[in-house]
Design a protein around this motif. Structure first.
Motif, PDB file in Angstrom:
ATOM      1  N   PRO A 106     111.131  53.013   9.775  1.00 14.29           N
ATOM      2  CA  PRO A 106     111.319  51.970  10.819  1.00 14.29           C
ATOM      3  C   PRO A 106     111.796  53.212  12.215  1.00 14.29           C
ATOM      4  O   PRO A 106     111.925  54.243  11.830  1.00 14.29           O
ATOM      5  CB  PRO A 106     113.355  51.074  11.268  1.00 14.29           C
ATOM      6  N   ARG A 107     111.334  53.032  13.183  1.00 16.16           N
ATOM      7  CA  ARG A 107     111.361  54.237  14.310  1.00 16.16           C
ATOM      8  C   ARG A 107     112.913  53.999  14.194  1.00 16.16           C
ATOM      9  O   ARG A 107     113.625  53.316  15.040  1.00 16.16           O
ATOM     10  CB  ARG A 107     110.299  53.264  15.734  1.00 16.16           C
ATOM     11  N   PRO A 108     113.365  55.264  14.537  1.00 15.11           N
ATOM     12  CA  PRO A 108     115.184  55.681  15.451  1.00 15.11           C
ATOM     13  C   PRO A 108     115.650  54.843  17.030  1.00 15.11           C
ATOM     14  O   PRO A 108     114.422  54.922  16.985  1.00 15.11           O
ATOM     15  CB  PRO A 108     115.154  56.931  15.033  1.00 15.11           C
ATOM     16  N   ALA A 109     116.308  54.035  16.803  1.00 19.62           N
ATOM     17  CA  ALA A 109     116.618  53.734  17.630  1.00 19.62           C
ATOM     18  C   ALA A 109     116.812  54.378  18.924  1.00 19.62           C
ATOM     19  O   ALA A 109     116.519  54.022  20.384  1.00 19.62           O
ATOM     20  CB  ALA A 109     117.823  53.137  17.146  1.00 19.62           C
ATOM     21  N   LEU A 110     117.585  55.883  19.526  1.00 22.47           N
ATOM     22  CA  LEU A 110     117.628  56.915  20.146  1.00 22.47           C
ATOM     23  C   LEU A 110     115.522  57.276  20.727  1.00 22.47           C
ATOM     24  O   LEU A 110     116.186  57.611  21.915  1.00 22.47           O
ATOM     25  CB  LEU A 110     118.081  57.772  19.771  1.00 22.47           C
ATOM     26  N   LEU A 111     114.977  57.419  19.791  1.00 20.70           N
ATOM     27  CA  LEU A 111     113.555  57.965  19.459  1.00 20.70           C
ATOM     28  C   LEU A 111     112.532  56.654  20.716  1.00 20.70           C
ATOM     29  O   LEU A 111     111.823  56.219  19.527  1.00 20.70           O
ATOM     30  CB  LEU A 111     112.736  58.309  18.715  1.00 20.70           C
ATOM     31  N   ASP A 112     112.753  56.942  21.423  1.00 23.02           N
ATOM     32  CA  ASP A 112     112.160  55.826  22.056  1.00 23.02           C
ATOM     33  C   ASP A 112     111.069  55.576  22.633  1.00 23.02           C
ATOM     34  O   ASP A 112     110.589  55.064  23.936  1.00 23.02           O
ATOM     35  CB  ASP A 112     113.037  54.018  23.031  1.00 23.02           C
ATOM     36  N   ASP A 113     110.205  56.635  22.232  1.00 24.75           N
ATOM     37  CA  ASP A 113     108.884  57.798  23.581  1.00 24.75           C
ATOM     38  C   ASP A 113     109.910  57.827  24.343  1.00 24.75           C
ATOM     39  O   ASP A 113     108.694  58.149  25.462  1.00 24.75           O
ATOM     40  CB  ASP A 113     108.085  56.247  23.092  1.00 24.75           C
TER      41      ASP A 113
END
Length: 299
Positions: A106-113
Motif C-alpha cells: 500500500p502507498r504510505p499515507a504521507l506520501l500522497d504525490d
C-alpha cells in the motif's frame, strides 16, 4: 481421537487409584476422558495440514475453521492484487492505493504525490510522521546535490588533477593508479592533516548551524529551497515547468548517489581509475578507442 480416548480411559483409573478419595468407576473415567478429548463447540479447531478426515466428527460438527480467520479480521481485511492473480476481482479491495515504486505494497499515507519525486517508496516507514518526512526530505536533497557535484568532480579530478598539479608545481593527491581519494582505497590519508579536515568540518558546521538558526526564526514552505537561483531560471517558469525541474533535480540526485557508490565500489574492486575502466564515457573517442584496442577491448 478414539485411540487417545482409550489411552486416557486406561490411565485415569490407575491415577485415581492412588489418591485419597479412592477409586473411580470405569464409566466415570471414560466420560471424563471424552470430556477432555472432544473440544468445546465454542473453540474452533484449525487443521491447515488436513489431518482430519472428511467424515470425522469434528469436521461434520463444523468445528474445523480456516486458519486465516484467526489472524485477519474479515471486516478490516484488505486484499491487494496488483498482478491480477485473483480470478474473482470482486474479492479484491478496490479502494486501496498501491505504491508506484512497490506495487505490491500500500502507498504510505504521507506520501500522497504532493512532493516532487514522490513515488511512494518507503518500505521501512522512515517517514512515519510529518516531522520525519520533512527531515528525510531535507536529507535526501542535501545528499542528492552533493552527489551530483561529486559525480562530475570525481572523473574530472582523475582526468585533470595531475596536469593542474604539474602546472602549479604541486604534489598530486590522487591515490594509487591515479584514483580519486576515498575511504575504500586509503586515499584520504593523502590530504594534508589536520588542516584539511579542520577546514572541512568547520565549513560544514557553519552551514548547519546557520540553517538551524534560520529555521528557529523563520518558517519556509519548502525547507529545501535555499534561494539559489542567480540566473532567475526558476522564477520565469510556470507551475508545471517548476514541478518538472524539481522532479528532475530529485531524480538526477538519486542517480548521482548511486553513481558515486558505483565509482567507489568499482575502483576498490578493480584497483584502477573509473575513467580508465570505461574511457568511452570520459575521454575523447580517439583516445577511448586507442585505449580499448591496447587493452584488448575490455573495459
Amino acid at each position: 481421537m478414539k485411540i487417545t480416548a482409550i489411552a486416557l480411559s486406561s490411565i485415569l483409573p490407575l491415577t485415581v487409584a492412588f489418591t485419597s478419595k479412592g477409586p473411580v468407576s470405569m464409566q466415570t473415567s471414560i466420560l471424563a476422558a471424552d470430556a477432555l478429548v472432544i473440544p468445546s463447540p465454542e473453540k474452533p479447531i484449525f487443521d491447515p495440514l488436513g489431518l482430519y478426515s472428511a467424515n470425522s466428527p469434528e469436521r461434520l460438527d463444523g468445528l474445523i475453521k480456516p486458519l486465516e480467520s484467526s489472524t485477519l479480521s474479515n471486516e478490516n481485511k484488505e486484499i491487494l492484487d496488483p498482478m491480477r492473480l485473483y480470478s474473482d476481482q470482486s474479492e479484491v479491495s478496490g479502494k486501496v492505493e498501491t505504491s508506484a515504486a512497490l506495487p505490491f505494497l500500500p502507498r504510505p499515507a504521507l506520501l500522497d504525490d504532493s512532493l516532487p519525486g514522490d513515488r511512494g517508496f518507503d518500505p521501512f516507514n522512515f517517514a512515519s510522521d510529518a516531522n520525519s518526512l520533512q527531515w528525510q526530505r531535507k536529507s535526501e536533497l542535501k545528499h542528492a546535490r552533493l552527489a551530483m557535484l561529486a559525480a562530475v568532480g570525481w572523473p574530472m579530478a582523475e582526468l585533470m588533477h595531475k596536469n593542474i598539479a604539474g602546472a602549479l608545481d604541486m604534489p598530486t593527491l590522487l591515490a594509487s593508479n591515479d584514483r580519486v581519494p576515498s575511504i575504500l582505497n586509503d586515499g584520504l590519508s593523502h590530504a594534508h592533516f589536520p588542516a584539511f579536515w579542520i577546514a572541512t568540518i568547520a565549513v560544514a558546521a557553519a552551514l548547519e548551524i546557520s540553517e538551524s538558526v534560520a529555521e528557529n526564526v523563520s518558517c519556509k514552505i519548502d525547507p529545501t529551497d535555499y534561494g539559489f537561483d542567480p540566473l532567475n531560471i526558476f522564477g520565469r517558469k510556470t507551475d508545471g515547468q517548476k514541478r518538472f525541474l524539481q522532479e528532475a533535480e530529485v531524480f538526477n540526485g538519486r542517480l548521482g548517489m548511486l553513481a558515486i557508490v558505483g565509482f567507489a565500489a568499482q575502483e576498490f574492486a578493480l584497483k584502477s581509475a573509473v575513467v580508465d575502466q570505461i574511457p568511452i564515457f570520459f575521454k575523447p573517442l580517439n583516445t577511448a578507442f586507442e585505449q580499448l584496442l591496447m587493452t584488448g577491448g575490455s573495459m
